[in-house]
Design a protein around this motif. Structure first.
Motif, PDB file in Angstrom:
ATOM      1  N   TYR A 150       0.824  -1.212   0.000  1.00 31.42           N
ATOM      2  CA  TYR A 150       0.000   0.000   0.000  1.00 31.42           C
ATOM      3  C   TYR A 150       0.859   1.263   0.000  1.00 31.42           C
ATOM      4  CZ  TYR A 150      -2.807   3.674   2.207  1.00 31.42           C
ATOM      5  OH  TYR A 150      -3.406   4.857   2.531  1.00 31.42           O
ATOM      6  N   GLU A 151       1.880   1.313   0.854  1.00 27.73           N
ATOM      7  CA  GLU A 151       2.732   2.496   0.941  1.00 27.73           C
ATOM      8  C   GLU A 151       3.465   2.753  -0.372  1.00 27.73           C
ATOM      9  OE1 GLU A 151       2.983   4.812   3.171  1.00 27.73           O
ATOM     10  OE2 GLU A 151       1.451   3.867   4.433  1.00 27.73           O
ATOM     11  N   SER A 152       3.869   1.681  -1.033  1.00 28.18           N
ATOM     12  CA  SER A 152       4.567   1.832  -2.312  1.00 28.18           C
ATOM     13  C   SER A 152       3.629   2.389  -3.380  1.00 28.18           C
ATOM     14  CB  SER A 152       5.139   0.484  -2.767  1.00 28.18           C
ATOM     15  OG  SER A 152       6.133   0.030  -1.881  1.00 28.18           O
ATOM     16  N   ARG A 153       2.371   1.969  -3.334  1.00 25.64           N
ATOM     17  CA  ARG A 153       1.406   2.499  -4.291  1.00 25.64           C
ATOM     18  C   ARG A 153       1.238   3.999  -4.102  1.00 25.64           C
ATOM     19  NH1 ARG A 153      -3.656  -1.691  -3.597  1.00 25.64           N
ATOM     20  NH2 ARG A 153      -2.440  -3.619  -3.461  1.00 25.64           N
ATOM     21  N   LYS A 154       1.175   4.434  -2.853  1.00 26.17           N
ATOM     22  CA  LYS A 154       1.039   5.864  -2.567  1.00 26.17           C
ATOM     23  C   LYS A 154       2.252   6.637  -3.066  1.00 26.17           C
ATOM     24  CE  LYS A 154      -0.236   7.197   1.474  1.00 26.17           C
ATOM     25  NZ  LYS A 154      -0.355   7.310   2.946  1.00 26.17           N
ATOM     26  N   GLU A 155       3.434   6.090  -2.848  1.00 24.81           N
ATOM     27  CA  GLU A 155       4.660   6.741  -3.319  1.00 24.81           C
ATOM     28  C   GLU A 155       4.687   6.808  -4.842  1.00 24.81           C
ATOM     29  OE1 GLU A 155       8.485   5.559  -1.645  1.00 24.81           O
ATOM     30  OE2 GLU A 155       7.389   4.521  -0.047  1.00 24.81           O
ATOM     31  N   LEU A 156       4.236   5.738  -5.471  1.00 24.95           N
ATOM     32  CA  LEU A 156       4.240   5.697  -6.925  1.00 24.95           C
ATOM     33  C   LEU A 156       3.271   6.729  -7.497  1.00 24.95           C
ATOM     34  CD1 LEU A 156       5.598   4.022  -9.221  1.00 24.95           C
ATOM     35  CD2 LEU A 156       3.481   2.705  -9.337  1.00 24.95           C
ATOM     36  N   TYR A 157       2.102   6.859  -6.871  1.00 23.52           N
ATOM     37  CA  TYR A 157       1.150   7.873  -7.335  1.00 23.52           C
ATOM     38  C   TYR A 157       1.757   9.269  -7.208  1.00 23.52           C
ATOM     39  CZ  TYR A 157      -2.766  11.038  -7.704  1.00 23.52           C
ATOM     40  OH  TYR A 157      -3.572  12.084  -8.088  1.00 23.52           O
ATOM     41  N   LYS A 158       2.435   9.517  -6.109  1.00 22.59           N
ATOM     42  CA  LYS A 158       3.064  10.824  -5.911  1.00 22.59           C
ATOM     43  C   LYS A 158       4.107  11.084  -7.003  1.00 22.59           C
ATOM     44  CE  LYS A 158       3.325  14.563  -3.478  1.00 22.59           C
ATOM     45  NZ  LYS A 158       2.153  15.469  -3.416  1.00 22.59           N
ATOM     46  N   LEU A 159       4.809  10.038  -7.400  1.00 22.86           N
ATOM     47  CA  LEU A 159       5.840  10.162  -8.425  1.00 22.86           C
ATOM     48  C   LEU A 159       5.233  10.516  -9.787  1.00 22.86           C
ATOM     49  CD1 LEU A 159       8.939   9.797  -8.794  1.00 22.86           C
ATOM     50  CD2 LEU A 159       8.481   7.417  -9.397  1.00 22.86           C
ATOM     51  N   TYR A 160       4.025  10.024 -10.045  1.00 27.01           N
ATOM     52  CA  TYR A 160       3.381  10.257 -11.340  1.00 27.01           C
ATOM     53  C   TYR A 160       2.133  11.132 -11.233  1.00 27.01           C
ATOM     54  CZ  TYR A 160       6.509   6.786 -13.352  1.00 27.01           C
ATOM     55  OH  TYR A 160       7.640   6.119 -13.786  1.00 27.01           O
ATOM     56  N   GLU A 161       1.971  11.801 -10.099  1.00 26.55           N
ATOM     57  CA  GLU A 161       0.770  12.616  -9.879  1.00 26.55           C
ATOM     58  C   GLU A 161       0.596  13.694 -10.946  1.00 26.55           C
ATOM     59  OE1 GLU A 161      -1.436  15.284  -6.405  1.00 26.55           O
ATOM     60  OE2 GLU A 161       0.695  14.745  -6.190  1.00 26.55           O
ATOM     61  N   ALA A 162       1.684  14.340 -11.333  1.00 27.31           N
ATOM     62  CA  ALA A 162       1.571  15.405 -12.339  1.00 27.31           C
ATOM     63  C   ALA A 162       0.985  14.875 -13.640  1.00 27.31           C
ATOM     64  CB  ALA A 162       2.941  16.037 -12.584  1.00 27.31           C
ATOM     65  N   ASP A 163       1.384  13.667 -14.047  1.00 30.08           N
ATOM     66  CA  ASP A 163       0.828  13.067 -15.266  1.00 30.08           C
ATOM     67  C   ASP A 163      -0.664  12.793 -15.111  1.00 30.08           C
ATOM     68  OD1 ASP A 163       3.145  13.160 -16.712  1.00 30.08           O
ATOM     69  OD2 ASP A 163       3.609  11.024 -16.564  1.00 30.08           O
ATOM     70  N   PHE A 164      -1.056  12.259 -13.955  1.00 30.71           N
ATOM     71  CA  PHE A 164      -2.471  11.974 -13.714  1.00 30.71           C
ATOM     72  C   PHE A 164      -3.301  13.247 -13.836  1.00 30.71           C
ATOM     73  CE2 PHE A 164      -1.144   7.941 -11.763  1.00 30.71           C
ATOM     74  CZ  PHE A 164      -2.199   7.099 -12.114  1.00 30.71           C
ATOM     75  N   ARG A 165      -2.865  14.297 -13.165  1.00 30.90           N
ATOM     76  CA  ARG A 165      -3.691  15.505 -13.073  1.00 30.90           C
ATOM     77  C   ARG A 165      -3.626  16.361 -14.341  1.00 30.90           C
ATOM     78  NH1 ARG A 165      -2.943  18.374  -7.375  1.00 30.90           N
ATOM     79  NH2 ARG A 165      -4.577  19.648  -8.334  1.00 30.90           N
ATOM     80  N   LEU A 166      -2.435  16.541 -14.896  1.00 28.73           N
ATOM     81  CA  LEU A 166      -2.309  17.373 -16.100  1.00 28.73           C
ATOM     82  C   LEU A 166      -3.136  16.830 -17.258  1.00 28.73           C
ATOM     83  CD1 LEU A 166       1.533  18.147 -16.105  1.00 28.73           C
ATOM     84  CD2 LEU A 166      -0.296  19.851 -15.985  1.00 28.73           C
TER      85      LEU A 166
END
Length: 436
Positions: free
Chosen positions: A408-424
């Motif tokens: 679970y923690e790794s998934r959260k870190e991974l989302y943070k790493l690619y958050e800009a792609d998700f939102r943009l």
């Protein structure tokens, strides 16, 4: 004692030098004018961003090896870029919803073409004539996607990520190598690996006519040899401007960015990662095995001495798991050693949407519709067709299964790493993956 050259002599030589200089300058200007009248104007007409229908010529029968255009042919010397410079002073490009440039006007036939009678052309397909406007929902979809990027790139946005506030001039040349330029049609394509970039590169090769067989450019994207599609020498990218144009390179880039139609295609970031893993690490790929898989096996797979070749490794059932791949991405030491490989580098880092105002943002999830819409906007849908979609595609419904083994923690870190792609690019936060 008086100097051998008296003062009057010196003045005479100086005056004579100035006269020769002036005459030489006038002579050069006359040469330029004569060249432009005889050759340059014709060249300008051929290489403006206006793209009429290119006569479809089938390559001759036989199996002649394809050849690339020479540097002189490929860029039309320096004039094609001077054309772009001149174009900035011309009127703007017509509205893409108007009738396609180069279409046969009503009442005319193709027999009235100005092509030389001795040239024999075989029509690849009938020219398309679009008299109806592009559907309003397609325009609205594009407006929404572009507005999303604009809003999140503004200084008032809560979204923050590395490089957001830098200018275009701040981007190093090596980070501009994904921007492919087609001067024939006034197009700039930023390719994102694992987002239909193979087929879009095929399209760019056909449009730019950068690959010939027996002196004839390819007309069908699917005819382009697979082993040449990703050959960097066939694609003229911004990263190559410095070598060709020196100190004028940034200026020319800005002119083209202002004048040309710019597009990119994106994809759900997590699904793109799954696709990259399946294609580059789960299959036998010697290059990726040696450059990346060996590191993953040693650091996260408990293999102190993995096989030297991918063939031996796969024969022994040894390969990095998806979990190993995610560990590699989240490891701070990974990017200290080198930037992410393009297949898993964030899309915003490849295409710089906060510094480049894209005219079209396509998505893999709506590829067929978007491709048809884009080719019509580019006014080349009477020249080329987008190849059929590959159906064995990694889809978002697989995410839950692929990420089941990721903590679970790794998934959260991974989302943070690619958050800009998700939102943009307007992808929803994967809530199911981010909750225990």
């Amino acid at each position: 004692m008086e100097h051998p050259l008296s003062k009057p002599d010196k003045m005479g030589k100086s005056r004579l030098f100035r006269i020769f200089l002036i005459l030489g300058s006038v002579f050069m200007i006359l040469l330029i004018i004569i060249y432009w009248d005889d050759v340059g104007a014709t060249h300008f007409y051929l290489h403006t961003t206006i793209s009429g229908p290119h006569s479809s010529r089938l390559p001759p029968e036989g199996h002649a090896a394809p050849k690339q255009k020479s540097e002189e042919d490929k860029d039309g010397s320096f004039l094609s870029d001077i054309d772009a410079f001149v174009n900035q002073f011309l009127e703007g490009t017509p509205d893409p919803t108007e009738q396609v440039r180069g279409e046969t006007p009503p009442g005319e036939t193709h027999n009235q073409s100005s092509e030389k009678p001795e040239e024999r052309f075989v029509p690849r397909r009938e020219w398309k004539i679009h008299l109806t406007p592009i559907a309003i929902e397609k325009k609205q979809r594009q407006d929404s996607r572009k507005q999303m990027i604009h809003d999140l790139c503004s200084s008032n946005s809560s979204l923050d990520f590395p490089g957001k506030n830098r200018t275009f001039d701040d981007i190093p040349n090596k980070e501009l190598d994904h921007l492919i330029v087609d001067d024939r049609h006034g197009i700039i394509y930023c390719y994102v690996p694992k987002v239909a970039c193979t087929n879009w590169k095929r399209i760019m090769i056909v449009l730019s006519e950068s690959l010939l067989v027996d002196g004839v450019p390819y007309q069908d994207p699917l005819d382009v040899p697979a082993e040449l599609i990703h050959n960097s020498s066939l694609h003229f990218t911004f990263n190559k401007f410095w070598k060709r144009y020196g100190k004028f390179s940034r200026h020319l880039m800005k002119i083209k960015l202002k004048k040309y139609t710019k597009f990119l295609f994106v994809r759900d970031p997590f699904v793109r990662l799954i696709s990259a893993y399946r294609n580059k690490l789960e299959q036998e790929n010697e290059d990726f095995y040696k450059r990346f898989a060996v590191i993953m096996l040693k650091k996260y797979g408990n293999y102190s001495d993995p096989p030297a070749s991918v063939v031996d490794a796969f024969a022994a059932g040894i390969r990095p798991t998806f979990s190993n791949f995610i560990q590699y991405l989240l490891d701070p030491d990974t990017e200290k050693a080198m930037p992410f490989n393009e297949h898993w580098r964030q899309m915003y880092r490849l295409c710089h949407p906060c510094q480049i105002n894209y005219d079209f943002v396509g998505k893999l999830e709506t590829l067929d519709e978007d491709a048809e819409h884009l080719l019509r906007i580019l006014r080349v849908d009477n020249v080329v067709e987008f190849p059929p979609s590959h159906r064995n595609r990694t889809v978002s419904s697989w995410e839950q299964d692929w990420f089941a083994s990721i903590p679970y923690e790794s998934r959260k870190e991974l989302y943070k790493l690619y958050e800009a792609d998700f939102r943009l690019f307007g992808y929803s936060k994967p809530e199911k993956l981010l909750h225990e």
